[in-house]
Design a protein around this motif. Structure first.
Motif, PDB file in Angstrom:
ATOM      1  N   ALA A  38       0.825  -1.212   0.000  1.00 23.76           N
ATOM      2  CA  ALA A  38       0.000   0.000   0.000  1.00 23.76           C
ATOM      3  C   ALA A  38       0.856   1.258   0.000  1.00 23.76           C
ATOM      4  O   ALA A  38       0.574   2.224  -0.721  1.00 23.76           O
ATOM      5  CB  ALA A  38      -0.937  -0.016   1.210  1.00 23.76           C
ATOM      6  N   ILE A  39       1.932   1.267   0.784  1.00 27.99           N
ATOM      7  CA  ILE A  39       2.809   2.442   0.827  1.00 27.99           C
ATOM      8  C   ILE A  39       3.538   2.610  -0.496  1.00 27.99           C
ATOM      9  O   ILE A  39       3.683   3.728  -1.004  1.00 27.99           O
ATOM     10  CB  ILE A  39       3.801   2.302   1.993  1.00 27.99           C
TER      11      ILE A  39
ATOM     12  N   PRO B 231       5.045  19.357  18.248  1.00 28.31           N
ATOM     13  CA  PRO B 231       5.968  19.479  17.098  1.00 28.31           C
ATOM     14  C   PRO B 231       6.464  18.131  16.588  1.00 28.31           C
ATOM     15  O   PRO B 231       6.621  17.939  15.373  1.00 28.31           O
ATOM     16  CB  PRO B 231       7.114  20.322  17.658  1.00 28.31           C
ATOM     17  N   GLY B 232       6.703  17.181  17.511  1.00 23.73           N
ATOM     18  CA  GLY B 232       7.138  15.859  17.061  1.00 23.73           C
ATOM     19  C   GLY B 232       6.072  15.147  16.246  1.00 23.73           C
ATOM     20  O   GLY B 232       6.360  14.536  15.218  1.00 23.73           O
ATOM     21  N   ALA B 233       4.807  15.228  16.704  1.00 23.20           N
ATOM     22  CA  ALA B 233       3.717  14.597  15.947  1.00 23.20           C
ATOM     23  C   ALA B 233       3.514  15.274  14.595  1.00 23.20           C
ATOM     24  O   ALA B 233       3.265  14.613  13.586  1.00 23.20           O
ATOM     25  CB  ALA B 233       2.429  14.648  16.770  1.00 23.20           C
ATOM     26  N   ALA B 234       3.652  16.616  14.579  1.00 19.12           N
ATOM     27  CA  ALA B 234       3.502  17.334  13.309  1.00 19.12           C
ATOM     28  C   ALA B 234       4.614  16.949  12.333  1.00 19.12           C
ATOM     29  O   ALA B 234       4.370  16.743  11.133  1.00 19.12           O
ATOM     30  CB  ALA B 234       3.516  18.839  13.561  1.00 19.12           C
ATOM     31  N   GLY B 235       5.852  16.845  12.840  1.00 23.17           N
ATOM     32  CA  GLY B 235       6.949  16.426  11.972  1.00 23.17           C
ATOM     33  C   GLY B 235       6.780  15.008  11.469  1.00 23.17           C
ATOM     34  O   GLY B 235       7.121  14.704  10.323  1.00 23.17           O
ATOM     35  N   TYR B 236       6.236  14.130  12.312  1.00 22.05           N
ATOM     36  CA  TYR B 236       6.034  12.740  11.895  1.00 22.05           C
ATOM     37  C   TYR B 236       4.950  12.627  10.823  1.00 22.05           C
ATOM     38  O   TYR B 236       5.044  11.792   9.908  1.00 22.05           O
ATOM     39  CB  TYR B 236       5.670  11.905  13.115  1.00 22.05           C
ATOM     40  N   MET B 237       3.905  13.446  10.915  1.00 24.93           N
ATOM     41  CA  MET B 237       2.797  13.363   9.965  1.00 24.93           C
ATOM     42  C   MET B 237       3.038  14.162   8.692  1.00 24.93           C
ATOM     43  O   MET B 237       2.308  13.977   7.710  1.00 24.93           O
ATOM     44  CB  MET B 237       1.513  13.868  10.641  1.00 24.93           C
ATOM     45  N   PHE B 238       4.022  15.057   8.696  1.00 26.43           N
ATOM     46  CA  PHE B 238       4.229  15.909   7.526  1.00 26.43           C
ATOM     47  C   PHE B 238       4.556  15.118   6.261  1.00 26.43           C
ATOM     48  O   PHE B 238       4.019  15.435   5.195  1.00 26.43           O
ATOM     49  CB  PHE B 238       5.325  16.939   7.800  1.00 26.43           C
ATOM     50  N   PRO B 239       5.448  14.088   6.269  1.00 25.63           N
ATOM     51  CA  PRO B 239       5.691  13.330   5.027  1.00 25.63           C
ATOM     52  C   PRO B 239       4.435  12.681   4.453  1.00 25.63           C
ATOM     53  O   PRO B 239       4.243  12.665   3.237  1.00 25.63           O
ATOM     54  CB  PRO B 239       6.730  12.285   5.460  1.00 25.63           C
ATOM     55  N   LYS B 240       3.566  12.155   5.330  1.00 26.31           N
ATOM     56  CA  LYS B 240       2.330  11.546   4.841  1.00 26.31           C
ATOM     57  C   LYS B 240       1.420  12.596   4.187  1.00 26.31           C
ATOM     58  O   LYS B 240       0.817  12.352   3.129  1.00 26.31           O
ATOM     59  CB  LYS B 240       1.607  10.852   5.994  1.00 26.31           C
ATOM     60  N   TYR B 241       1.332  13.763   4.816  1.00 27.57           N
ATOM     61  CA  TYR B 241       0.540  14.859   4.235  1.00 27.57           C
ATOM     62  C   TYR B 241       1.116  15.285   2.890  1.00 27.57           C
ATOM     63  O   TYR B 241       0.376  15.516   1.923  1.00 27.57           O
ATOM     64  CB  TYR B 241       0.515  16.026   5.210  1.00 27.57           C
TER      65      TYR B 241
ATOM     66  N   THR C 116       4.243   5.583  -5.429  1.00 25.65           N
ATOM     67  CA  THR C 116       4.310   5.526  -6.898  1.00 25.65           C
ATOM     68  C   THR C 116       3.315   6.486  -7.524  1.00 25.65           C
ATOM     69  O   THR C 116       3.634   7.186  -8.490  1.00 25.65           O
ATOM     70  CB  THR C 116       4.034   4.091  -7.372  1.00 25.65           C
ATOM     71  N   GLN C 117       2.100   6.539  -6.986  1.00 23.67           N
ATOM     72  CA  GLN C 117       1.100   7.477  -7.505  1.00 23.67           C
ATOM     73  C   GLN C 117       1.492   8.926  -7.253  1.00 23.67           C
ATOM     74  O   GLN C 117       1.048   9.823  -7.969  1.00 23.67           O
ATOM     75  CB  GLN C 117      -0.258   7.184  -6.877  1.00 23.67           C
ATOM     76  N   ALA C 118       2.332   9.160  -6.255  1.00 23.44           N
ATOM     77  CA  ALA C 118       2.831  10.509  -5.995  1.00 23.44           C
ATOM     78  C   ALA C 118       4.037  10.860  -6.858  1.00 23.44           C
ATOM     79  O   ALA C 118       4.511  11.995  -6.808  1.00 23.44           O
ATOM     80  CB  ALA C 118       3.200  10.666  -4.522  1.00 23.44           C
ATOM     81  N   GLY C 119       4.548   9.898  -7.632  1.00 19.09           N
ATOM     82  CA  GLY C 119       5.677  10.166  -8.511  1.00 19.09           C
ATOM     83  C   GLY C 119       7.011   9.716  -7.985  1.00 19.09           C
ATOM     84  O   GLY C 119       8.032   9.907  -8.656  1.00 19.09           O
TER      85      GLY C 119
ATOM     86  N   PHE D 240      13.070   5.935   2.312  1.00 20.75           N
ATOM     87  CA  PHE D 240      13.208   7.380   2.466  1.00 20.75           C
ATOM     88  C   PHE D 240      11.979   7.972   3.159  1.00 20.75           C
ATOM     89  O   PHE D 240      12.097   8.904   3.967  1.00 20.75           O
ATOM     90  CB  PHE D 240      13.406   8.046   1.101  1.00 20.75           C
ATOM     91  N   PHE D 241      10.800   7.437   2.842  1.00 20.54           N
ATOM     92  CA  PHE D 241       9.571   7.928   3.451  1.00 20.54           C
ATOM     93  C   PHE D 241       9.579   7.703   4.969  1.00 20.54           C
ATOM     94  O   PHE D 241       9.320   8.631   5.742  1.00 20.54           O
ATOM     95  CB  PHE D 241       8.374   7.234   2.803  1.00 20.54           C
ATOM     96  N   HIS D 242       9.900   6.497   5.391  1.00 19.31           N
ATOM     97  CA  HIS D 242       9.923   6.214   6.822  1.00 19.31           C
ATOM     98  C   HIS D 242      11.087   6.919   7.515  1.00 19.31           C
ATOM     99  O   HIS D 242      10.962   7.334   8.685  1.00 19.31           O
ATOM    100  CB  HIS D 242      10.007   4.708   7.058  1.00 19.31           C
ATOM    101  N   PHE D 243      12.214   7.062   6.812  1.00 19.40           N
ATOM    102  CA  PHE D 243      13.326   7.812   7.404  1.00 19.40           C
ATOM    103  C   PHE D 243      12.946   9.278   7.601  1.00 19.40           C
ATOM    104  O   PHE D 243      13.294   9.888   8.615  1.00 19.40           O
ATOM    105  CB  PHE D 243      14.555   7.701   6.505  1.00 19.40           C
ATOM    106  N   ALA D 244      12.227   9.848   6.631  1.00 21.08           N
ATOM    107  CA  ALA D 244      11.777  11.240   6.769  1.00 21.08           C
ATOM    108  C   ALA D 244      10.813  11.380   7.938  1.00 21.08           C
ATOM    109  O   ALA D 244      10.880  12.351   8.699  1.00 21.08           O
ATOM    110  CB  ALA D 244      11.122  11.714   5.470  1.00 21.08           C
TER     111      ALA D 244
END
Length: 326
Positions: A93-94, A152-162, A99-102, A111-115
């Protein structure tokens, strides 16, 4: 456990009711920061070293002699256990969402989970610095500490998904907007005598300046067809990567046309006409929504000045009469 009571009382007196929890969080952060250098300095696996040497030898050969390259990031390979989901469905799913995001590289999931991990850690450190360094002399309540440290930690964690979600939606919109023009160009190429494979290559080259995302998808299809991959599988993969209903319908039309032996040019002509009509209907729908969206703004920007212009003189006259009567 009695020796922990003085420590608990000290933390509670210094940092409030959440003092022990904050201490545990800081200790955990310290352990994470201590573990990262240890993981980075781990001895290299001999098998990985041998594979890297083989890849270096392959890189010295001409490009024509190389059939495939891995392109994996060796630094992230050490953390593959932590940066990739264990569940195969979650990993799929990830990968599909990225892939749909390019983002179609092999290390996109890592890279996504590291971010997520890095931005969450940076946000947590920034919150701790804000609370205990910049505002050390200020007393915060438990709710304020949770908001300033964990927020701030939760916002940083959710930012890549957003970011990935917004990027995927923007890419789907760009593909939807450019697909009717690409179909018209493909129809011209097919009617001029080119095959479907040749027309895909030509369309990918011609629409690069206007619709780069759609051009990338057509280039992937062209390269996979040149590599000998089954045409039906290639087209279905394109529909999955794009995530757009129009592209999925186009794939179904092309597969059915090849299966039943009908004319590809005729199928393209009919479907391209439908796409043009659909684009006109989308434009009309957006135009019909515009008055509704402007109603609130029109009321807020027009009614108050109008009331001031109409009622203002009357209010002034009434106030003057009141002053005269006194």
């Amino acid at each position: 456990m009695e020796f922990l009571a003085p420590i608990n009382d000290f933390l509670t007196s210094q940092f409030g009711p959440l003092g022990p929890l904050i201490a545990v969080g800081i200790l955990g952060l310290f352990m994470v920061l201590l573990t990262i250098p240890i993981l980075l300095n781990q001895p290299e696996d001999p098998l990985k070293k041998l594979q890297r040497n083989l890849e270096k030898e392959k890189s010295r050969t001409p490009k024509k002699e190389r059939l495939r390259q891995t392109g994996r990031n060796e630094q992230l390979e050490k953390f593959a256990t932590f940066l990739e989901p264990k569940d195969a469905e979650e990993l799929t799913a990830i990968q599909l969402k990225l892939t749909q995001a390019g983002y179609q590289s092999r290390d996109a999931v890592r890279f996504f989970h590291f971010a997520q991990f890095a931005l969450g850690l940076i946000g947590l450190v920034a919150g701790l610095v804000y609370v205990f360094v910049l505002n050390a002399d200020t007393e915060f309540t438990g709710q304020q500490l949770a908001m300033y440290v964990v927020g701030p930690g939760a916002a940083g964690y959710m930012f890549p998904k957003y970011w990935v979600t917004r990027r995927a939606e923007a890419r789907k919109e760009a593909i939807t907007r450019g697909f009717p023009d690409a179909l018209d160009m493909m129809l011209v190429c097919v009617e001029a005598g080119q095959s479907l494979d040749q027309s895909i290559v030509r369309v990918a080259r011609e629409i690069r300046a206007s619709y780069p995302d759609l051009a990338d998808e057509f280039e992937i299809v062209a390269n996979e067809l040149k590599a000998g991959k089954d045409k039906e599988r290639v087209l279905r993969d394109m529909g999955t990567r794009c995530g757009v209903t129009d592209v999925s319908s186009f794939v179904t039309v092309m597969i059915q046309s090849a299966t039943f032996g009908t004319s590809i040019a005729e199928a393209l002509r009919v479907y391209a006409g439908e796409m043009r009509d659909k684009r006109v209907m989308r434009a009309e729908e957006a135009a019909n929504k515009l008055p509704t969206k402007m109603t609130l703004a029109t009321m807020m920007l027009t009614v108050p000045p109008l009331l001031v212009i109409l009622v203002g003189p009357s209010v002034g006259g009434i106030m003057e009469l009141g002053n005269m009567s006194k």
